[in-house]
Design a protein around this motif. Structure first.
Motif, PDB file in Angstrom:
ATOM      1  N   GLN A   1      50.914  56.044  16.072  1.00 35.15           N
ATOM      2  CA  GLN A   1      51.435  54.681  16.247  1.00 35.15           C
ATOM      3  C   GLN A   1      50.312  53.657  16.096  1.00 35.15           C
ATOM      4  N   ARG A   2      49.140  53.987  16.647  1.00 31.11           N
ATOM      5  CA  ARG A   2      48.010  53.063  16.512  1.00 31.11           C
ATOM      6  C   ARG A   2      47.631  52.870  15.056  1.00 31.11           C
ATOM      7  N   GLN A   3      47.700  53.967  14.292  1.00 35.40           N
ATOM      8  CA  GLN A   3      47.340  53.822  12.888  1.00 35.40           C
ATOM      9  C   GLN A   3      48.366  52.941  12.172  1.00 35.40           C
ATOM     10  N   ARG A   4      49.627  53.007  12.596  1.00 35.21           N
ATOM     11  CA  ARG A   4      50.651  52.114  12.029  1.00 35.21           C
ATOM     12  C   ARG A   4      50.331  50.651  12.368  1.00 35.21           C
ATOM     13  N   ILE A   5      49.815  50.441  13.584  1.00 35.22           N
ATOM     14  CA  ILE A   5      49.425  49.086  13.984  1.00 35.22           C
ATOM     15  C   ILE A   5      48.264  48.619  13.099  1.00 35.22           C
ATOM     16  N   GLY A   6      47.321  49.537  12.841  1.00 33.40           N
ATOM     17  CA  GLY A   6      46.198  49.224  11.936  1.00 33.40           C
ATOM     18  C   GLY A   6      46.689  48.861  10.537  1.00 33.40           C
TER      19      GLY A   6
ATOM     20  N   ARG B   1      55.715  36.660  12.716  1.00 30.42           N
ATOM     21  CA  ARG B   1      55.146  37.476  11.641  1.00 30.42           C
ATOM     22  C   ARG B   1      54.693  38.841  12.181  1.00 30.42           C
ATOM     23  N   SER B   2      54.108  38.874  13.368  1.00 31.44           N
ATOM     24  CA  SER B   2      53.640  40.168  13.890  1.00 31.44           C
ATOM     25  C   SER B   2      54.832  41.081  14.201  1.00 31.44           C
ATOM     26  N   ARG B   3      55.955  40.491  14.648  1.00 32.76           N
ATOM     27  CA  ARG B   3      57.148  41.336  14.883  1.00 32.76           C
ATOM     28  C   ARG B   3      57.709  41.860  13.556  1.00 32.76           C
ATOM     29  N   GLU B   4      57.695  41.000  12.547  1.00 26.41           N
ATOM     30  CA  GLU B   4      58.131  41.438  11.199  1.00 26.41           C
ATOM     31  C   GLU B   4      57.290  42.619  10.721  1.00 26.41           C
ATOM     32  N   LEU B   5      55.972  42.483  10.914  1.00 23.76           N
ATOM     33  CA  LEU B   5      55.053  43.519  10.426  1.00 23.76           C
ATOM     34  C   LEU B   5      55.233  44.824  11.187  1.00 23.76           C
ATOM     35  N   LEU B   6      55.473  44.732  12.497  1.00 30.08           N
ATOM     36  CA  LEU B   6      55.715  45.956  13.278  1.00 30.08           C
ATOM     37  C   LEU B   6      56.937  46.685  12.735  1.00 30.08           C
ATOM     38  N   GLU B   7      57.976  45.901  12.423  1.00 31.42           N
ATOM     39  CA  GLU B   7      59.188  46.507  11.880  1.00 31.42           C
ATOM     40  C   GLU B   7      58.908  47.156  10.521  1.00 31.42           C
ATOM     41  N   LEU B   8      58.098  46.464   9.714  1.00 31.82           N
ATOM     42  CA  LEU B   8      57.761  46.951   8.374  1.00 31.82           C
ATOM     43  C   LEU B   8      57.078  48.320   8.431  1.00 31.82           C
ATOM     44  N   VAL B   9      56.246  48.548   9.470  1.00 30.01           N
ATOM     45  CA  VAL B   9      55.529  49.832   9.552  1.00 30.01           C
ATOM     46  C   VAL B   9      56.265  50.843  10.443  1.00 30.01           C
ATOM     47  N   GLY B  10      57.519  50.547  10.760  1.00 27.71           N
ATOM     48  CA  GLY B  10      58.344  51.532  11.461  1.00 27.71           C
ATOM     49  C   GLY B  10      58.167  51.568  12.968  1.00 27.71           C
TER      50      GLY B  10
END
Length: 327
Positions: A162-167, A136-145
Motif C-alpha cells: 500500500q505504501r508503494q501505491r502511495i509512492g 486531487r490527492s483523493r483522486e490519486l489514491l483512487e487511481l492507484v487502487g
C-alpha cells in the motif's frame, strides 16, 4: 502506442564520485559508478535497466533526473539538454519527470498524512489551494487502487504494498510524462510485487507514461519492459528488445544472469545449464583493465584483459560490448 520518437537520450554518461583522503582532502581516486552509458528511451515504452547491486543502475536514474550532476556526458529529455540547465530551470522541469523509490518505508515522511504526502508537490510546483490539493490527492489514491478516505491516515498504518501505491500516487501528482521506477518492488513481498507491476502497466496505458524500470530481477523486467539493457560495474554490457535478449543473449554476463532465472517447465529446468560466475564484482573504485567483466567471465581471452570492448550494434536494435561476439 509506440511511436519511434525518442523522449530521453543518454549519451556517454559518466558519474565519478571523488575519493578524498588526508587532512587537506585531496583526491586520490574516483568511484566510477556510471562509466560511459548510452541509451534511448522511446515515448510510451518501458525501458528496463538490469544489473547486480552496486553496478550503478540507481545512480544512472538519479543522474538522469539531475539529482546528481554528471561528471560528463549528455542527458537530453524531449529536446532539452538537462546537463546545461541551471537549478531553477531543472526545478521547472521536475513535474515532467518523477521517480518512484525502492523503499516505501524510507521514502515517505512519517509525520505527514497520506493526503499531505501526495499533495505536497502540488503546493510546491503548482501553488494549488488546500481544497484543490485534498481533492486531487483523493483522486490519486483512487487511481492507484486505494480508498480515497485513507487520505487522513499516516504511512505507518499501511502495508509495504500500500505504501508503494502511495509512492506511485505521489509520483503521478504532477502529471509527469516520464517516471523512473528505481527497484520499486524489490522491498515488497512476492505476492504484492505482481500487483504493483500490474498497477504500473495499467497507469502507463491510461496516462501514456514512459518508464525507465530499474531492477536486479530479470524475470520481473521481462514482464514489464519492451527493451532491456544489462549493466555491470558502471557500463552497459548488452541492450536489446525484450524477446531478443531473453531468447538470444549474446554477452556472457547476460547469459549467466539468465541462466539463474528458473524456467517454469520442469523438463527444461532439469536439462538447463546454470552458469556460475566465479569471484566477486570488482570495486568501481578500481575496475579491471580491458573489459570490466573479464575477471569473472568464463570465456575471457587475452584481448579481454587489455582492450575495452566497443559497445556496438551487432543486429538491428541489439547492442553488445564484447570482443567475442561476431557482428
Amino acid at each position: 502506442m509506440h511511436n519511434g520518437d525518442v523522449l530521453l537520450h543518454v549519451d556517454d554518461l559518466k558519474m565519478h564520485f571523488p575519493i578524498m583522503r588526508g587532512v587537506f582532502r585531496h583526491q586520490v581516486g574516483a568511484v566510477k559508478a556510471v562509466d560511459g552509458v548510452t541509451f534511448d528511451v522511446r515515448r510510451g515504452e518501458t525501458f528496463g535497466l538490469v544489473g547486480e547491486s552496486g553496478c550503478g543502475k540507481s545512480t544512472t536514474g538519479r543522474v538522469i533526473l539531475q539529482l546528481y550532476r554528471p561528471t560528463s556526458g549528455k542527458v537530453n529529455f524531449d529536446g532539452l539538454e538537462l546537463t546545461e540547465l541551471k537549478g531553477e530551470e531543472v526545478r521547472r522541469l521536475r513535474p515532467r519527470m518523477q521517480m518512484i523509490f525502492q523503499d516505501p518505508y524510507a521514502s515517505l515522511n512519517p509525520r505527514l498524512t497520506v493526503g499531505q504526502l501526495i499533495s505536497e508537490p502540488l503546493e510546491i510546483h503548482l501553488g494549488m489551494s488546500g481544497r484543490q490539493r485534498a481533492e486531487r490527492s483523493r483522486e490519486l489514491l483512487e487511481l492507484v487502487g486505494l480508498n480515497p478516505k485513507f487520505d487522513r491516515r499516516y504511512p505507518h498504518e499501511f502495508s509495504g504494498g500500500q505504501r508503494q501505491r502511495i509512492g506511485v500516487a505521489r509520483a503521478l501528482a504532477l502529471n509527469p510524462e516520464f517516471i523512473i521506477c528505481d527497484e520499486p518492488i524489490s522491498a515488497l513481498d512476492v505476492s504484492v510485487q505482481a500487483q504493483v507491476v500490474n498497477l504500473l502497466e495499467d497507469l502507463q496505458e491510461k496516462l501514456e507514461l514512459t518508464y525507465l524500470f530499474i531492477a536486479h530481477d530479470l524475470s520481473m523486467v521481462r514482464h514489464i519492459s519492451s527493451r532491456v539493457a544489462v549493466m555491470y560495474l558502471g557500463k552497459l554490457m548488452e541492450t536489446a528488445p525484450r524477446e531478443e535478449l531473453y531468447e538470444n543473449p549474446l554477452h556472457p554476463y547476460t547469459q549467466a544472469l539468465l541462466s539463474a532465472v528458473p524456467v517454469p517447465d520442469p523438463v527444461i529446468e532439469a536439462k538447463r545449464e546454470r552458469i556460475i560466475l566465479e569471484g566477486d564484482v570488482p570495486s568501481p573504485a578500481s575496475p579491471p583493465p580491458g573489459c570490466v567483466f573479464n575477471t569473472r567471465c568464463p570465456l575471457a581471452e587475452e584481448i579481454c584483459r587489455q582492450v575495452i570492448p566497443e559497445y556496438r550494434q551487432v543486429r538491428p536494435g541489439h547492442f553488445v560490448a564484447c570482443h567475442l561476439v561476431e557482428a
